[in-house]
Design a protein around this motif. Structure first.
Motif, short mmCIF file in Angstrom:
data_model
loop_
_atom_site.label_atom_id
_atom_site.label_comp_id
_atom_site.label_asym_id
_atom_site.label_seq_id
_atom_site.Cartn_x
_atom_site.Cartn_y
_atom_site.Cartn_z
N UNK A 289 0.99 -3.56 -17.58
CA UNK A 289 0.21 -2.49 -18.00
C UNK A 289 0.60 -1.32 -17.59
N UNK A 290 0.12 -0.02 -18.35
CA UNK A 290 0.46 1.25 -17.93
C UNK A 290 -0.75 1.84 -17.12
N UNK A 291 -0.58 2.07 -15.80
CA UNK A 291 -1.74 2.51 -15.03
C UNK A 291 -1.18 4.05 -14.43
N UNK A 292 -2.03 5.16 -14.69
CA UNK A 292 -1.60 6.23 -14.14
C UNK A 292 -0.24 6.73 -14.54
N UNK A 293 0.04 6.19 -15.82
CA UNK A 293 1.47 6.80 -16.12
C UNK A 293 2.49 5.97 -15.66
N UNK A 294 2.46 4.74 -14.86
CA UNK A 294 3.54 3.96 -14.31
C UNK A 294 3.14 2.60 -14.82
N UNK A 295 4.41 1.83 -15.04
CA UNK A 295 4.39 0.54 -15.58
C UNK A 295 4.07 -0.37 -14.18
N UNK A 296 2.95 -1.08 -14.20
CA UNK A 296 2.70 -1.99 -13.25
C UNK A 296 2.50 -3.55 -13.75
N UNK B 68 0.76 -1.28 0.04
CA UNK B 68 -0.01 0.06 -0.07
C UNK B 68 0.86 1.22 -0.23
N UNK B 69 2.08 1.04 0.06
CA UNK B 69 3.01 2.44 -0.02
C UNK B 69 3.01 3.03 -1.10
N UNK B 70 3.32 4.38 -1.25
CA UNK B 70 3.40 5.05 -2.29
C UNK B 70 4.65 6.11 -2.43
N UNK B 71 5.48 6.01 -1.46
CA UNK B 71 6.84 6.62 -1.32
C UNK B 71 7.60 5.90 -2.32
N UNK B 72 8.50 6.75 -3.17
CA UNK B 72 9.38 6.21 -4.02
C UNK B 72 10.36 5.37 -3.50
N UNK B 73 11.09 5.45 -2.34
CA UNK B 73 12.03 4.59 -1.85
C UNK B 73 11.20 3.24 -1.35
N UNK B 74 10.14 3.16 -0.90
CA UNK B 74 9.31 2.00 -0.58
C UNK B 74 8.72 1.16 -1.76
N UNK B 75 8.68 1.89 -3.05
CA UNK B 75 8.16 1.45 -4.11
C UNK B 75 9.58 0.44 -4.61
N UNK C 94 9.61 0.33 -10.96
CA UNK C 94 10.36 1.98 -11.06
C UNK C 94 11.37 2.06 -11.95
N UNK C 95 11.63 1.13 -12.83
CA UNK C 95 12.76 1.22 -13.80
C UNK C 95 13.89 1.57 -13.17
N UNK C 96 14.52 0.72 -12.05
CA UNK C 96 15.75 0.77 -11.43
C UNK C 96 16.88 0.27 -12.38
N UNK C 97 18.23 1.05 -12.30
CA UNK C 97 19.18 0.43 -12.97
C UNK C 97 19.70 -0.72 -12.36
#
Length: 163
Positions: free
Chosen positions: A117-124, A88-95, A141-144
């Motif tokens: 799928x792309x949901x609200x501009x984010x890949x899910x 349920x977290x939305x903070x980027x670090x937790x994502x 989050x498309x991390x390197x």
């Protein structure tokens, strides 16, 4: 990405400063602080008396000095509970943290990729939970590779395991 200062286990209870004896059971908890996640260790008595509002926790045993270099086993159920809690977290670090945990759970065959799928501009990513027949969503989050490696290392330090 946040850098968290992760304290090494000190071999004693955070409440009463009592050192753990070899073979003594104690609780390790992952607490959420303003700086990020912090691991704290509690003797059983303090845990039962002053149990903190932990993000997740596990019971472990104080290792013998000769076994100190061995990593502690954290069971898959604890990792899944941590994964679910981060859902349920939305903070980027937790994502970011949850995504790396997803990769670990995929490797352990606890999660299986189904689709995205792309949901609200984010890949899910839609992941099937093994043995449960239900699907969970995970933001990619498309991390390197370097970011994934860094987060895996931080997670391993927090949980005191090799990931």
């Amino acid at each position: 990405m946040a850098d968290w200062e992760i304290k090494k286990p000190l071999g004693k209870c955070v409440c009463d400063d009592q050192e753990f004896e070899v073979g003594q059971e104690y609780f390790s908890a992952l607490l959420e602080t303003e700086e990020g996640f912090e691991r704290r260790d509690y003797c059983v008595e303090c845990w039962e008396r002053d149990r903190p509002d932990a993000y997740c926790f596990w019971k472990t045993r104080m290792a013998d000095e000769k076994d100190k270099n061995k990593k502690i086993f954290i069971d898959d159920e604890m990792l899944m509970a941590f994964f679910e809690r981060l859902g349920e977290e939305t903070e980027q670090e937790k994502l970011n943290f949850r995504f790396v945990l997803t990769l670990i759970l995929m490797q352990k065959r606890k999660l299986k990729y189904q689709s995205d799928a792309v949901v609200d501009g984010q890949e899910v990513w839609y992941m099937k939970v093994a043995g449960q027949g239900r699907t969970v969503k995970v933001v990619n989050p498309h991390l390197s590779e370097d970011q994934i490696e860094e987060l895996s290392g931080q997670m391993g330090q927090i949980l005191q395991v090799d990931l």
